[in-house]
Design a protein around this motif. Structure first.
Motif, PDB file in Angstrom:
ATOM      1  N   ASP A  95       0.841  -1.192   0.000  1.00 19.72           N
ATOM      2  CA  ASP A  95       0.000   0.000   0.000  1.00 19.72           C
ATOM      3  C   ASP A  95       0.879   1.245   0.000  1.00 19.72           C
ATOM      4  OD1 ASP A  95       0.948   0.226   2.617  1.00 19.72           O
ATOM      5  OD2 ASP A  95      -0.846  -0.673   3.486  1.00 19.72           O
ATOM      6  N   ALA A  96       0.233   2.396   0.068  1.00 19.60           N
ATOM      7  CA  ALA A  96       0.961   3.660  -0.040  1.00 19.60           C
ATOM      8  C   ALA A  96       1.970   3.829   1.083  1.00 19.60           C
ATOM      9  CB  ALA A  96      -0.031   4.822  -0.052  1.00 19.60           C
ATOM     10  N   GLY A  97       1.595   3.402   2.293  1.00 11.66           N
ATOM     11  CA  GLY A  97       2.533   3.531   3.411  1.00 11.66           C
ATOM     12  C   GLY A  97       3.809   2.748   3.195  1.00 11.66           C
ATOM     13  N   ASP A  98       3.687   1.532   2.661  1.00 12.74           N
ATOM     14  CA  ASP A  98       4.879   0.725   2.378  1.00 12.74           C
ATOM     15  C   ASP A  98       5.788   1.435   1.380  1.00 12.74           C
ATOM     16  OD1 ASP A  98       3.904  -1.334   4.026  1.00 12.74           O
ATOM     17  OD2 ASP A  98       2.742  -2.178   2.368  1.00 12.74           O
ATOM     18  N   VAL A  99       5.189   2.032   0.356  1.00  9.99           N
ATOM     19  CA  VAL A  99       5.974   2.705  -0.683  1.00  9.99           C
ATOM     20  C   VAL A  99       6.701   3.913  -0.109  1.00  9.99           C
ATOM     21  CG1 VAL A  99       5.851   3.930  -2.877  1.00  9.99           C
ATOM     22  CG2 VAL A  99       4.443   1.892  -2.508  1.00  9.99           C
ATOM     23  N   LEU A 146      11.898  -1.153  12.155  1.00  9.42           N
ATOM     24  CA  LEU A 146      11.064  -0.023  11.741  1.00  9.42           C
ATOM     25  C   LEU A 146       9.653  -0.439  11.362  1.00  9.42           C
ATOM     26  CD1 LEU A 146      13.681   1.858   9.526  1.00  9.42           C
ATOM     27  CD2 LEU A 146      13.021   2.376  11.884  1.00  9.42           C
ATOM     28  N   ALA A 147       9.357  -1.728  11.383  1.00  6.88           N
ATOM     29  CA  ALA A 147       8.043  -2.215  10.956  1.00  6.88           C
ATOM     30  C   ALA A 147       6.880  -1.601  11.722  1.00  6.88           C
ATOM     31  CB  ALA A 147       7.995  -3.740  11.056  1.00  6.88           C
ATOM     32  N   PRO A 148       7.011  -1.267  13.029  1.00  5.95           N
ATOM     33  CA  PRO A 148       5.866  -0.660  13.737  1.00  5.95           C
ATOM     34  C   PRO A 148       5.504   0.741  13.265  1.00  5.95           C
ATOM     35  CG  PRO A 148       7.383  -1.687  15.300  1.00  5.95           C
ATOM     36  CD  PRO A 148       8.077  -1.649  13.981  1.00  5.95           C
ATOM     37  N   LEU A 149       6.286   1.355  12.386  1.00  3.93           N
ATOM     38  CA  LEU A 149       5.926   2.677  11.886  1.00  3.93           C
ATOM     39  C   LEU A 149       4.540   2.625  11.234  1.00  3.93           C
ATOM     40  CD1 LEU A 149       9.333   3.745  10.285  1.00  3.93           C
ATOM     41  CD2 LEU A 149       8.272   4.726  12.336  1.00  3.93           C
ATOM     42  N   PRO A 150       3.750   3.666  11.374  1.00  2.00           N
ATOM     43  CA  PRO A 150       2.381   3.639  10.822  1.00  2.00           C
ATOM     44  C   PRO A 150       2.394   3.447   9.309  1.00  2.00           C
ATOM     45  CG  PRO A 150       2.991   5.855  11.552  1.00  2.00           C
ATOM     46  CD  PRO A 150       4.054   4.940  12.050  1.00  2.00           C
ATOM     47  N   GLY A 151       1.693   2.418   8.853  1.00  2.00           N
ATOM     48  CA  GLY A 151       1.597   2.144   7.421  1.00  2.00           C
ATOM     49  C   GLY A 151       2.647   1.213   6.885  1.00  2.00           C
ATOM     50  N   LEU A 152       3.582   0.748   7.723  1.00  4.69           N
ATOM     51  CA  LEU A 152       4.643  -0.157   7.270  1.00  4.69           C
ATOM     52  C   LEU A 152       4.480  -1.506   7.952  1.00  4.69           C
ATOM     53  CD1 LEU A 152       7.315  -0.551   5.666  1.00  4.69           C
ATOM     54  CD2 LEU A 152       8.525   0.220   7.720  1.00  4.69           C
ATOM     55  N   GLY A 153       4.549  -2.578   7.185  1.00  2.00           N
ATOM     56  CA  GLY A 153       4.449  -3.919   7.732  1.00  2.00           C
ATOM     57  C   GLY A 153       5.807  -4.581   7.850  1.00  2.00           C
ATOM     58  N   VAL A 154       5.843  -5.727   8.503  1.00  2.00           N
ATOM     59  CA  VAL A 154       7.103  -6.436   8.709  1.00  2.00           C
ATOM     60  C   VAL A 154       7.679  -6.921   7.383  1.00  2.00           C
ATOM     61  CG1 VAL A 154       8.160  -8.474   9.751  1.00  2.00           C
ATOM     62  CG2 VAL A 154       6.516  -7.131  11.066  1.00  2.00           C
ATOM     63  N   VAL A 155       6.852  -7.554   6.558  1.00  5.34           N
ATOM     64  CA  VAL A 155       7.355  -8.103   5.297  1.00  5.34           C
ATOM     65  C   VAL A 155       7.822  -7.006   4.340  1.00  5.34           C
ATOM     66  CG1 VAL A 155       6.754  -9.473   3.268  1.00  5.34           C
ATOM     67  CG2 VAL A 155       6.000 -10.210   5.531  1.00  5.34           C
ATOM     68  N   GLY A 174      10.677 -15.178  -1.991  1.00  6.91           N
ATOM     69  CA  GLY A 174       9.875 -16.281  -2.503  1.00  6.91           C
ATOM     70  C   GLY A 174       8.552 -15.854  -3.091  1.00  6.91           C
ATOM     71  N   SER A 175       8.403 -14.568  -3.394  1.00  7.11           N
ATOM     72  CA  SER A 175       7.156 -14.053  -3.954  1.00  7.11           C
ATOM     73  C   SER A 175       7.462 -12.758  -4.685  1.00  7.11           C
ATOM     74  CB  SER A 175       6.118 -13.803  -2.852  1.00  7.11           C
ATOM     75  OG  SER A 175       5.018 -13.080  -3.352  1.00  7.11           O
ATOM     76  N   ALA A 176       6.690 -12.501  -5.735  1.00  5.94           N
ATOM     77  CA  ALA A 176       6.860 -11.261  -6.496  1.00  5.94           C
ATOM     78  C   ALA A 176       6.020 -10.127  -5.929  1.00  5.94           C
ATOM     79  CB  ALA A 176       6.495 -11.496  -7.959  1.00  5.94           C
ATOM     80  N   ALA A 177       5.288 -10.358  -4.843  1.00 13.26           N
ATOM     81  CA  ALA A 177       4.384  -9.339  -4.316  1.00 13.26           C
ATOM     82  C   ALA A 177       5.132  -8.089  -3.857  1.00 13.26           C
ATOM     83  CB  ALA A 177       3.572  -9.916  -3.156  1.00 13.26           C
ATOM     84  N   MET A 178       6.355  -8.256  -3.364  1.00 14.96           N
ATOM     85  CA  MET A 178       7.117  -7.124  -2.847  1.00 14.96           C
ATOM     86  C   MET A 178       8.019  -6.491  -3.909  1.00 14.96           C
ATOM     87  SD  MET A 178       6.276  -6.645   0.308  1.00 14.96           S
ATOM     88  CE  MET A 178       4.612  -7.121  -0.140  1.00 14.96           C
ATOM     89  N   THR A 179       7.913  -6.916  -5.158  1.00 15.42           N
ATOM     90  CA  THR A 179       8.818  -6.431  -6.197  1.00 15.42           C
ATOM     91  C   THR A 179       8.802  -4.912  -6.343  1.00 15.42           C
ATOM     92  OG1 THR A 179       8.629  -8.516  -7.393  1.00 15.42           O
ATOM     93  CG2 THR A 179       9.433  -6.618  -8.634  1.00 15.42           C
TER      94      THR A 179
END
Length: 466
Positions: free
Chosen positions: A249-253, A374-383, A413-418
């Protein structure tokens, strides 16, 4: 680079001309013989690389798992890295001082190793066995490249094959490529790494490749976002992995871009410290290499005293610990993550300039640990945090953005995070290229030269550290 108008005019005539040149090259008997010879060389080289890695792994297990267990400890005690790394420092110093090739290239220089012949092979193997199993914060990829290329040239000499100035790089690259899949488990990543390391196309390759990578990542985000918004599908070449994957999502980006800048700066500082370490050990090599190795061991010892965790977290390549972190990131508290980042980064910078190994796996671990922290930052996940951290750290340490992105995608092992991986790799790579270059890495076994002026350093430093 030519502008778009000048490039478009000769395009129609250039492509057939290049295709004809390639066809002519492939039809040459000399090139066909070289292809067959490289394929044949790949068999013994890959077998030797397999046994080399197996021996390193078994010796590491014996020293860090079996021996402490036989002495009554569940995990190595806090002081365990000190004697092992002291032995490593003395052994590597002796190899650098007295054997041809000085044990291979200095890992602070990245994967761009100076060309060395078969005479350097004994030193490369001995320095690797003295470093990796004894607790150096380095990986095995650089010795594998040196081992593969050196063995290929050795077999060519034994077979009395005609070795020319043109065929030598071809044989060396083929040997290195046949050795790398043993550690990465995938032949594609080894080939891509060697393409980038060889620098085919020079600066123009990176000038064209970076916008393409960046645009590809942004395009993937746009397609993904509009697909979710409209519910429509454009069709794509993909496979179903059968496991749930997080949604970008936008937060990850946004956080991945910020992380890439920060991690790029941090890894640039670590690599420059490694270069300064290499300058330090270029004189009085045996004594100073031992001091640096002991200091790396002290980092692991203090880390264990502070966190009550195993010193292997610091005194290792990080390959096994990375898997443990990915499987259960919540088992690491904030204090343990901060401690492992500080102490492993310090040990990494010391080993980069003094011992022998590769820079990839410690950089990947540091990036992953930073992502989990840094994963607990709002909008950012562990993966997404781990993916962005690993891509940024490896691109900054290696300065090979395509190889770094591909490696992280394969690890995940996945293209989801590409998309996140591509953005992080490009931003981190650009960050370290903009920052001032550090000291040049001395040639193995030779004293450091005085630092050049800024203009000459900028031109001469970047290929060495890429």
């Amino acid at each position: 680079m030519p502008d778009a108008g000048s490039a478009a005019a000769p395009a129609a005539g250039t492509q057939p001309e290049e295709a004809d040149l390639l066809r002519e090259l492939l039809r040459r008997p000399a090139y066909q013989k070289a292809l067959v010879f490289c394929a044949l060389i790949g068999i013994p080289v890959s077998l030797i690389a397999f046994w080399f890695l197996a021996a390193v792994h078994e010796l590491e297990g014996a020293l860090w798992d079996d021996l402490p267990s036989e002495l009554g400890w569940d995990t190595p005690p806090w002081w365990w890295p000190l004697p092992l790394l002291a032995v490593a420092g003395v052994a590597v110093g002796l190899v650098v001082r007295y054997l041809p090739g000085a044990g291979g290239h200095v890992p602070a220089g990245g994967l761009h190793a100076p060309k060395q012949g078969p005479s350097a092979l004994p030193g490369v193997v001995l320095a690797a066995f003295a470093s990796l199993p004894l607790g150096a914060t380095l990986g095995p990829e650089a010795p594998l490249i040196a081992l593969g290329s050196g063995l290929a040239l050795l077999f060519a000499q034994l077979a009395r094959a005609p070795v020319t100035q043109q065929s030598t790089p071809l044989l060396a690259a083929a040997g290195a490529a046949s050795a790398l899949p043993a550690i990465f488990g995938n032949p594609l990543i080894g080939a891509v790494i060697l393409i980038e390391v060889a620098g085919v196309g020079g600066p123009q390759l990176f000038a064209v490749m970076l916008p393409a990578l960046l645009a590809s990542g942004i395009g993937s985000l746009v397609f993904t976002g509009f697909g979710r918004w409209t519910g429509l599908s454009t069709g794509s070449l993909s496979v179903d992995l059968g496991v749930p994957t997080p949604r970008v999502d936008a937060g990850d980006v946004l956080w991945s871009v910020v992380m890439a800048v920060a991690i790029g700066f941090a890894l640039h500082l670590i690599m420059n410290t490694g270069r300064l370490t290499a300058v330090f050990v270029s004189q009085r090599t045996i004594a100073r290499t031992t001091v640096c190795a002991l200091a790396a061991g002290a980092c692991a010892a203090v880390y264990t005293l502070v966190t009550d965790r195993t010193p292997v977290d610091v005194a290792s390549s990080g390959q096994t610990t990375l898997g443990q972190l990915a499987q259960d990131p919540h088992s690491w508290g904030v204090g343990a993550l901060i401690a492992v980042l500080l102490f492993k980064a310090t040990a990494y910078s010391l080993c980069l300039g003094s011992l022998r190994g590769g820079p990839i796996f410690p950089a990947l671990f540091l990036g992953a640990a930073a992502g989990v922290l840094l994963a607990p930052l709002p909008g950012l996940g562990v993966v997404p945090g781990m993916a962005a951290g690993m891509a940024a750290a490896s691109a900054a340490a290696l300065r090979l953005p395509v190889s770094s992105a591909l490696l992280v995608v394969l690890i995940m092992g996945s293209a989801a995070m590409t998309p996140v991986v591509l953005l992080s790799a490009v931003v981190s790579f650009v960050t370290v290229q903009i920052l001032p270059p550090g000291r040049a890495v001395p040639a193995p076994g030779k004293p450091a030269q005085p630092p050049p002026d800024r203009a000459s350093a900028t031109q001469g430093d970047r290929p060495e550290g890429a």
